[in-house]
Design a protein around this motif. Structure first.
Motif, PDB file in Angstrom:
ATOM      1  N   GLU A  17       0.811  -1.215   0.000  1.00  9.58           N
ATOM      2  CA  GLU A  17       0.000   0.000   0.000  1.00  9.58           C
ATOM      3  C   GLU A  17       0.844   1.266   0.000  1.00  9.58           C
ATOM      4  N   PRO A  35      -4.823   3.941  -0.085  1.00 10.94           N
ATOM      5  CA  PRO A  35      -5.110   2.535   0.203  1.00 10.94           C
ATOM      6  C   PRO A  35      -5.010   2.251   1.693  1.00 10.94           C
ATOM      7  N   ARG A  36      -5.925   1.440   2.185  1.00 10.30           N
ATOM      8  CA  ARG A  36      -5.926   1.027   3.592  1.00 10.30           C
ATOM      9  C   ARG A  36      -6.039  -0.499   3.644  1.00 10.30           C
ATOM     10  N   PHE A  37      -5.098  -1.189   3.013  1.00  6.53           N
ATOM     11  CA  PHE A  37      -5.161  -2.638   2.927  1.00  6.53           C
ATOM     12  C   PHE A  37      -4.948  -3.303   4.285  1.00  6.53           C
ATOM     13  N   ALA A  40      -8.102  -3.245   6.255  1.00  5.01           N
ATOM     14  CA  ALA A  40      -9.034  -4.287   5.829  1.00  5.01           C
ATOM     15  C   ALA A  40      -8.714  -5.609   6.522  1.00  5.01           C
ATOM     16  N   THR A 110     -14.460   1.663   8.023  1.00  5.69           N
ATOM     17  CA  THR A 110     -13.477   2.488   7.335  1.00  5.69           C
ATOM     18  C   THR A 110     -13.921   3.950   7.321  1.00  5.69           C
ATOM     19  N   GLU A 114     -11.738   6.954   8.905  1.00  2.86           N
ATOM     20  CA  GLU A 114     -11.379   8.169   8.164  1.00  2.86           C
ATOM     21  C   GLU A 114     -11.939   9.418   8.841  1.00  2.86           C
ATOM     22  N   SER A 142     -11.387   6.519  -1.483  1.00  3.05           N
ATOM     23  CA  SER A 142     -10.648   5.521  -0.699  1.00  3.05           C
ATOM     24  C   SER A 142     -11.574   4.440  -0.166  1.00  3.05           C
ATOM     25  N   LEU A 143     -12.791   4.817   0.212  1.00  5.81           N
ATOM     26  CA  LEU A 143     -13.768   3.830   0.675  1.00  5.81           C
ATOM     27  C   LEU A 143     -14.138   2.857  -0.440  1.00  5.81           C
ATOM     28  N   GLN A 146     -11.343   0.471  -0.792  1.00  6.75           N
ATOM     29  CA  GLN A 146     -11.319  -0.421   0.370  1.00  6.75           C
ATOM     30  C   GLN A 146     -12.357  -1.534   0.234  1.00  6.75           C
ATOM     31  N   ALA A 150     -11.695  -5.476  -0.153  1.00  6.17           N
ATOM     32  CA  ALA A 150     -12.299  -6.427   0.794  1.00  6.17           C
ATOM     33  C   ALA A 150     -13.125  -7.474   0.057  1.00  6.17           C
TER      34      ALA A 150
END
Length: 174
Positions: A17, A35-37, A40, A110, A114, A142-143, A146, A150
């Motif tokens: 990420e 990215p927020r891998f 997740a 998420t 945020e 970004s959502l 995400q 997922a």
């Protein structure tokens, strides 16, 4: 899957990420999509393992993100990721989540994460933008990323985490 392998996968996602993702992202979206891998995976751990594991994973990887990427305030991502993981695990304490329930809770967790980050940055005057602007500029794109991530990892992550819970239950029975 054992916790050591889960942490290893999360380290790979953490590196992806921050490096590979931005090489693949078009230049027009590079500053907008975050990215927020690892978040997740923390949320998957909360849903399919337990909330305490998600709390620890969220704190550790959030602190890693604070130190590696966001050096203005240490601890914001650690706190946000740990709280989001714990609350998600608390929601699924006694229920087995379905796919749609998992994705919707992933979306809401998420969004909570945020919004919490934005609120802390706004509180300490590190951002001067309105929440509506932040929501439309980088939170919603970004959502979307995400939730798509997922969705792509839903079945493998569920198997990994449920397999580790089944092995743990079998060991306790012996």
């Amino acid at each position: 899957m054992k916790l050591q392998r889960i942490v290893g996968i999360m380290l790979l996602l953490f590196l992806a990420e921050g490096t590979v993702f931005y090489w693949l992202m078009p230049d027009s979206l590079a500053g907008r999509v975050i990215p927020r891998f690892t978040l997740a995976f923390v949320l998957f751990a909360a849903m399919y393992r337990d909330r305490h594991t998600a709390l620890l994973l969220g704190f550790f990887f959030g602190l890693l993100q604070d130190m590696a990427y966001y050096g203005r305030m240490i601890g914001v991502h650690a706190f946000g990721m740990a709280i989001a993981g714990y609350l998600t695990g608390f929601i699924f304490k006694r229920k087995k989540p379905t796919m749609m329930m998992s994705l919707s809770v992933m979306f809401l967790s998420t969004l909570f994460y945020e919004a919490l980050l934005y609120s802390v940055y706004r509180l300490f005057r590190l951002t001067h933008e309105t929440f509506e602007w932040a929501l439309s500029d980088h939170i919603l794109p970004s959502l979307l990323l995400q939730v798509l991530f997922a969705l792509a990892l839903y079945v493998p992550a569920r198997r990994w985490f449920e397999g580790s819970v089944k092995k743990k239950a079998e060991e306790e029975e012996e």
